[in-house]
Motif scaffolding. Structure first.
Motif, PDB file in Angstrom:
ATOM      1  N   MET A   1       0.945  -1.117  -0.048  1.00  0.00           N
ATOM      2  CA  MET A   1      -0.015  -0.003   0.045  1.00  0.00           C
ATOM      3  C   MET A   1       0.947   1.333   0.067  1.00  0.00           C
ATOM      4  O   MET A   1       1.914   1.389   0.895  1.00  0.00           O
ATOM      5  CB  MET A   1      -0.962   0.023   1.226  1.00  0.00           C
ATOM      6  CG  MET A   1      -1.591   1.367   1.414  1.00  0.00           C
ATOM      7  SD  MET A   1      -2.628   1.236   3.063  1.00  0.00           S
ATOM      8  CE  MET A   1      -4.054   0.275   2.454  1.00  0.00           C
ATOM      9  N   SER A   2       0.689   2.139  -0.877  1.00  0.00           N
ATOM     10  CA  SER A   2       1.283   3.335  -0.874  1.00  0.00           C
ATOM     11  C   SER A   2       0.903   4.362   0.030  1.00  0.00           C
ATOM     12  O   SER A   2      -0.128   4.170   0.719  1.00  0.00           O
ATOM     13  CB  SER A   2       1.376   3.928  -2.341  1.00  0.00           C
ATOM     14  OG  SER A   2       0.023   4.620  -2.417  1.00  0.00           O
ATOM     15  N   ILE A   3       1.936   5.405   0.099  1.00  0.00           N
ATOM     16  CA  ILE A   3       1.589   6.362   1.224  1.00  0.00           C
ATOM     17  C   ILE A   3       0.331   6.942   0.957  1.00  0.00           C
ATOM     18  O   ILE A   3      -0.655   7.372   1.649  1.00  0.00           O
ATOM     19  CB  ILE A   3       2.645   7.369   1.252  1.00  0.00           C
ATOM     20  CG1 ILE A   3       3.742   6.778   1.897  1.00  0.00           C
ATOM     21  CG2 ILE A   3       2.427   8.622   2.239  1.00  0.00           C
ATOM     22  CD1 ILE A   3       4.155   6.618   3.352  1.00  0.00           C
ATOM     23  N   MET A   6      -2.798   4.912   1.825  1.00  0.00           N
ATOM     24  CA  MET A   6      -2.908   4.929   3.261  1.00  0.00           C
ATOM     25  C   MET A   6      -3.630   5.950   3.764  1.00  0.00           C
ATOM     26  O   MET A   6      -4.544   6.116   4.475  1.00  0.00           O
ATOM     27  CB  MET A   6      -1.568   4.621   4.000  1.00  0.00           C
ATOM     28  CG  MET A   6      -1.827   4.349   5.369  1.00  0.00           C
ATOM     29  SD  MET A   6      -0.295   3.924   6.189  1.00  0.00           S
ATOM     30  CE  MET A   6       0.781   5.422   6.271  1.00  0.00           C
ATOM     31  N   PRO A  55       1.149  -1.016   5.312  1.00  0.00           N
ATOM     32  CA  PRO A  55       1.830  -0.233   4.458  1.00  0.00           C
ATOM     33  C   PRO A  55       3.175  -0.894   3.957  1.00  0.00           C
ATOM     34  O   PRO A  55       3.593  -1.564   4.660  1.00  0.00           O
ATOM     35  CB  PRO A  55       1.888   1.172   4.988  1.00  0.00           C
ATOM     36  CG  PRO A  55       2.124   0.793   6.540  1.00  0.00           C
ATOM     37  CD  PRO A  55       0.974  -0.220   6.646  1.00  0.00           C
ATOM     38  N   GLU A  56       3.482  -0.273   2.819  1.00  0.00           N
ATOM     39  CA  GLU A  56       4.866  -0.727   2.156  1.00  0.00           C
ATOM     40  C   GLU A  56       5.831  -0.539   3.088  1.00  0.00           C
ATOM     41  O   GLU A  56       6.936  -1.447   3.220  1.00  0.00           O
ATOM     42  CB  GLU A  56       5.050  -0.018   0.874  1.00  0.00           C
ATOM     43  CG  GLU A  56       6.366  -0.586   0.179  1.00  0.00           C
ATOM     44  CD  GLU A  56       6.790   0.117  -1.070  1.00  0.00           C
ATOM     45  OE1 GLU A  56       7.881   0.066  -1.611  1.00  0.00           O
ATOM     46  OE2 GLU A  56       5.640   0.904  -1.783  1.00  0.00           O
TER      47      GLU A  56
END
Length: 103
Positions: A1-3, A6, A55-56
């Motif tokens: 999941m990218s910032i 998120m 998240p990543e």
């Protein structure tokens, strides 16, 4: 999941909570197992991987240079504590970050 994804989840959760009159809850959890991912929340209930948005930045990242693989970021490990955001409705939780030290 990218910032940005998120942040979108957090924004939606916040707006939904305001509309419903319930604040978004911040909780603490402990990683019980990594594969499959399971988190114990406030020593009350367990969350399976399907209920967690990770998240990543909390995933392991490796880089291979000249044939050697080096970890540049560790993934989650059993025993680590997490700061969790409960998405309105309670069915999903976002792992915001690791928590170090005492609370």
């Amino acid at each position: 999941m990218s910032i940005s994804q998120m942040l979108d989840v957090i924004k939606k959760a916040s707006l939904g909570a305001v509309d419903a009159g319930q604040p978004v809850a911040l909780l603490f959890g402990e990683v019980v197992s990594v594969s499959p991912l399971e988190v114990l929340v406030d020593e009350r209930f367990r969350l399976p991987a399907e209920s967690l948005l990770v998240p990543e930045s909390l995933h392991r990242k490796e880089l291979t240079v000249a044939g050697q693989t080096v970890a540049i970021r560790d993934g989650l490990a059993a025993g680590e504590r997490l700061l969790l955001l409960r998405v309105q409705g309670g069915g999903q939780f976002v792992a915001l970050d690791r928590v170090r030290g005492t609370l």
